[in-house]
Design a protein around this motif. Sequence first.
Motif: not given
Length: 385
Positions: A36-37, A43-46, A307-310, A341-342
């Motif tokens: 994601v980084v 940025e947090l994309p959602f 999971v690998p993301g936030p 967190p991820a």
Amino acid sequence: MGTHGSGPSFVCDGDKEPELLRDWLLKHPEALGEDVVRRWQGELPFLFKVLSIAKALSIQAHPDKRLAEFLHMNQPHVYKDPNHKPEMALALTKFEALCGFVNPEELKEVLESVPEFRALLKEHEVEMLLNVDTSNSGGGGTALQEAFTTIMNLDKDTVAEKLRELITRLETEQQVRKLTPKEELALVLEKQYPDDVGVFASFFLNYIRLAPGEAVYLSANVPHAYISGECVECMATSDNVVRAGLTPKFRDTEILCSMLKYEQGLPDVLNGSLVSPNTRRYSPPFDEFEVERLDVPEGNSIEFSAVPGPSIFLVFDGTGSITFVEGNSSPVKRGDIFFLPAGNQFTLLAKSGLNGNKQASANDGKGGNSLILFRAGVNSRVFSS
């Protein structure tokens, strides 16, 4: 729930002063996960929302990335960011919306059965729409764009006059026949927004009704308006909306009419897929987000794998507890929201004797007492590609 400046979330950590989630993530980029980084530059994309709609929201569309950048550069006071805004609405109750353009056959029926609508169009526009090949859902794009643009740009006096004629006729005819769903909707919308061209615009759009647990997603440049009901909504991190009807807010009619996808047909409705006995996943065709619903029966517990993301979790109903691998445990109840967190995993326990909203639980057809959560996160396909 997210990091957008129009309504940012704060992190509450014990007795410490609340801190903007965005600022916290700048200090802890590892919470986003490497993928994601790298993909979204830290940025947090959602962005995660809950909507409760008592009055129809505006007829609108969201710009694609290129248009969003242009609008933000030229009108930053209206279009607050340069990002696109694909979105998905997941119904919590019966949910009504206008979404995308009706197929050519339905539009022909409107022209033949709603004389007030037909009278607002130029004669050659009527002829073009009536002569569209109904076997080709994409064949009427040019005619549709011309007709829609004509109606959306009518002067207020003309709209008001024809609306009075339409409403008078429908109120008379409903005494002797059952109105169509679209005609009934027109009566509702006109009461909410008198003399508004959006009432006529609704005849161009699909009128859909979602049951609890169904979802609809919207890509950029698709016209829509949420009419009634409650939903959880997820989208890319943006607040860009181009409006042109059913609203007292700023209207950008020229931009809206030029940006829309003039494609006809019903939108896809998602029912979600079971990824575990307790988890149903809704994955739209957008990388920025997906939504999961977690149901933990009373007295039971489930393991949530890392999971690998936030993720952002909303506790929708019930009470229980969350326990992390290292042993930290916290109570959770209806209305709680937490950021995960991820790379973290935890156990959810649904306590007996829940004090949550039984009405909400029953509405989704599940019944019984459960700890119910909704999770927003980056689309899983990002991590599997």
